[in-house]
Motif scaffolding. Structure first.
Motif, mmCIF file in Angstrom:
data_model
loop_
_atom_site.group_PDB
_atom_site.id
_atom_site.type_symbol
_atom_site.label_atom_id
_atom_site.label_comp_id
_atom_site.label_asym_id
_atom_site.label_seq_id
_atom_site.Cartn_x
_atom_site.Cartn_y
_atom_site.Cartn_z
ATOM 1 N N LEU A 1 1.138 -10.608 1.618
ATOM 2 C CA LEU A 1 -0.291 -10.694 1.371
ATOM 3 C C LEU A 1 -0.924 -9.881 0.567
ATOM 4 N N ALA A 2 -0.468 -8.489 0.807
ATOM 5 C CA ALA A 2 -1.185 -7.154 0.227
ATOM 6 C C ALA A 2 -0.111 -6.033 0.332
ATOM 7 N N LEU A 3 -0.375 -5.221 -0.737
ATOM 8 C CA LEU A 3 0.459 -3.964 -0.544
ATOM 9 C C LEU A 3 -0.268 -2.888 -0.027
ATOM 10 N N ILE A 4 0.369 -2.099 0.872
ATOM 11 C CA ILE A 4 -0.302 -0.896 1.441
ATOM 12 C C ILE A 4 0.402 0.426 1.096
ATOM 13 N N THR A 5 -0.389 1.196 0.552
ATOM 14 C CA THR A 5 0.077 2.599 0.395
ATOM 15 C C THR A 5 0.195 3.169 1.637
ATOM 16 N N THR A 6 1.424 3.866 2.021
ATOM 17 C CA THR A 6 1.483 4.561 3.386
ATOM 18 C C THR A 6 1.327 6.049 3.231
ATOM 19 N N LYS B 1 -10.716 -6.178 4.994
ATOM 20 C CA LYS B 1 -10.457 -4.726 4.333
ATOM 21 C C LYS B 1 -10.557 -4.974 2.637
ATOM 22 N N LYS B 2 -10.874 -4.394 2.072
ATOM 23 C CA LYS B 2 -10.830 -4.638 0.574
ATOM 24 C C LYS B 2 -9.950 -3.369 -0.131
ATOM 25 N N PRO B 3 -9.388 -3.522 -1.425
ATOM 26 C CA PRO B 3 -8.644 -2.500 -2.006
ATOM 27 C C PRO B 3 -9.148 -0.918 -1.957
ATOM 28 N N GLY B 4 -8.428 0.077 -1.648
ATOM 29 C CA GLY B 4 -9.155 1.326 -1.417
ATOM 30 C C GLY B 4 -9.531 1.736 -0.040
ATOM 31 N N ASP B 5 -9.657 0.570 0.735
ATOM 32 C CA ASP B 5 -10.006 1.103 1.984
ATOM 33 C C ASP B 5 -8.687 1.692 2.678
ATOM 34 N N LEU C 1 -5.454 0.287 1.603
ATOM 35 C CA LEU C 1 -4.906 -1.034 1.214
ATOM 36 C C LEU C 1 -4.998 -0.817 -0.389
ATOM 37 N N ASP C 2 -3.753 -1.138 -1.034
ATOM 38 C CA ASP C 2 -3.641 -0.950 -2.542
ATOM 39 C C ASP C 2 -4.266 -1.859 -3.146
ATOM 40 N N GLN C 3 -3.801 -3.412 -2.835
ATOM 41 C CA GLN C 3 -4.272 -4.407 -3.630
ATOM 42 C C GLN C 3 -3.772 -5.735 -2.811
ATOM 43 N N TRP C 4 -4.892 -6.873 -2.912
ATOM 44 C CA TRP C 4 -4.402 -7.900 -2.534
ATOM 45 C C TRP C 4 -3.548 -8.591 -3.402
ATOM 46 N N ALA D 1 -7.560 -9.052 8.293
ATOM 47 C CA ALA D 1 -7.542 -10.558 7.864
ATOM 48 C C ALA D 1 -7.841 -11.388 8.857
ATOM 49 N N VAL D 2 -8.364 -12.641 8.549
ATOM 50 C CA VAL D 2 -8.505 -13.677 9.555
ATOM 51 C C VAL D 2 -7.591 -14.832 8.797
#
Length: 402
Positions: free
Chosen positions: A72-77, A23-27, A55-58, A36-37
């Motif tokens: 690993l990443a930030l998630i906007t809930t 997944k990439k930022p914005g998804d 997904l906000d940013q890696w 991720a793997v």
């Protein structure tokens, strides 16, 4: 803002390498999505997310090795405003997390003194590879100041040092065609088992279980089914263990520095052998609530994906007890080693014919199986363990109720 962190996929895991972002930022992401793997010593594992949002940013780039628990990443809930980030100029990662540029080939120089740091930064895999090839990591510290030395750096250095006009092919690690590194896997298993025997006070019990009713019921049931929908004896065994755990929940949970914690669900980890070597026991979730057909489907799916190198993070981290069956190998019994932080492992040998004495004094030759229990003496004792095994045996006498 939710921090998506490097999960722990086993008691022996200290770090993992982010192989690929799915997944990439914005998804937009939903609970249960594979994002991720991550590569561990036991192979590549698909990492799930347990939060819905965007997904906000890696925070970590592909190819980096980071410790368990690191974000690993930030998630906007859902319901939360996205952090203001410029797509044209995203917030730079901290220096230690920046994606490294492809490193040059490093030439090991064993006699050079290390950099000024008192401890050389290197991954466990890099240290192990350097020891195996007699290479001094000090040379890599000089040529890669401030950065952690990875196994790939040492491999390139060893290959370049021994390179002739026509470079020889270095001896590859024993890998399956799907990427399991059997040498690393064996190392990880050895570390976990050594810790288990060192820290856990095991006790062992065994009992012989009569399979006459189970075998007859299974033959009758499978005789009315198409080949692709037939059941295995292992499925009856898994369901019997799951039901017995509902009556004896102290064998279903985890032991930590705070003591025993009973698991909320019964997530059995059937030990699955990987062709070429290696063994893992991913979870069949809520095994006590599944029908025999659902357990059979889950077991088939797990075996296929284990051997294809496609296991999810929850399947690796969630088992509450391990069940190992070595009947296909022809052994009469197996006495396992507990996989921490679990507190028990149940083993089954090969079903075989044996003389059985009946209460009326009669003697008959009937199918039996030897079941064993290895359990943590800090949580249970032999008396409770004997009752647990007896419960499993009793359940298998009434297979029609499974």
């Amino acid at each position: 803002m939710y921090e998506f962190r490097m999960p722990s996929l086993g008691a022996d895991m200290e770090s993992g390498t982010l192989v690929e972002w799915l997944k990439k930022p914005g998804d937009a992401i939903s609970r249960g999505d594979i994002v991720a793997v991550v590569e561990t010593e036991k192979g590549a594992v698909e990492i799930e997310i347990f939060m819905s949002g965007v997904l906000d940013q890696w925070l970590v780039q592909e190819g980096q090795t980071v410790p368990v628990g690191m974000p690993l990443a930030l998630i906007t809930t859902e319901g939360e405003e996205k952090a203001p980030l410029s797509k044209a100029a995203p917030t730079p990662l901290p220096a230690m997390m920046e994606k490294p540029t492809p490193p040059p080939i490093l030439q090991p120089k064993p006699m050079v003194q290390p950099a000024t740091e008192t401890r050389i930064k290197a991954s466990p895999a890099a240290r192990a590879y350097a020891r195996a090839h007699g290479v001094d990591l000090a040379a890599f510290a000089l040529e890669k100041p401030g950065g952690a030395i990875l196994r790939a750096d040492v491999e390139r250095g060893v290959a370049s040092q021994t390179r002739a006009p026509a470079p020889p092919t270095p001896a590859p690690a024993r890998r399956s065609k799907h990427g399991f590194d059997f040498d690393k896997m064996r190392h990880a298993i050895a570390a976990a088992m050594a810790r288990s025997k060192r820290e856990i006070p095991h006790y062992y019990l065994s009992t012989q279980i009569n399979l006459r009713h189970a075998t007859a019921w299974l033959a009758q049931t499978n005789g009315q089914r198409k080949p692709e929908s037939r059941l295995l004896m292992n499925v009856l065994i898994l369901k019997a263990v799951a039901q017995a755990l509902k009556a004896y929940p102290r064998f279903n949970g985890f032991y930590s520095k705070d003591g025993f914690a009973q698991a909320e669900g019964v997530h059995i980890g059937p030990a699955i052998a990987i062709r070429g070597g290696g063994l893992i026991a991913p979870a069949i979730h809520d095994c006590d609530q599944k029908t025999l057909d659902e357990i059979m489907a889950a077991l088939r799916d797990l075996v296929a994906r284990v051997r294809a190198g496609s296991i999810r993070s929850s399947e690796m981290s969630d088992p509450t007890i391990t069940v190992t069956t070595l009947g296909e190998r022809g052994v009469d019994a197996v006495f396992g080693v507990i996989y921490p932080p679990q507190v028990a492992i149940v083993g089954f040998g090969a079903p075989h014919l044996a003389p059985v004495a009946h209460a009326d004094g009669g003697l008959a030759v009937e199918p039996v199986i030897l079941a064993s229990l290895a359990a943590d003496h800090r949580v249970t004792d032999g008396h409770l363990g004997a009752r647990f095994l007896s419960e499993i045996a009793g359940i298998l006498q009434e297979p029609e109720k499974l």
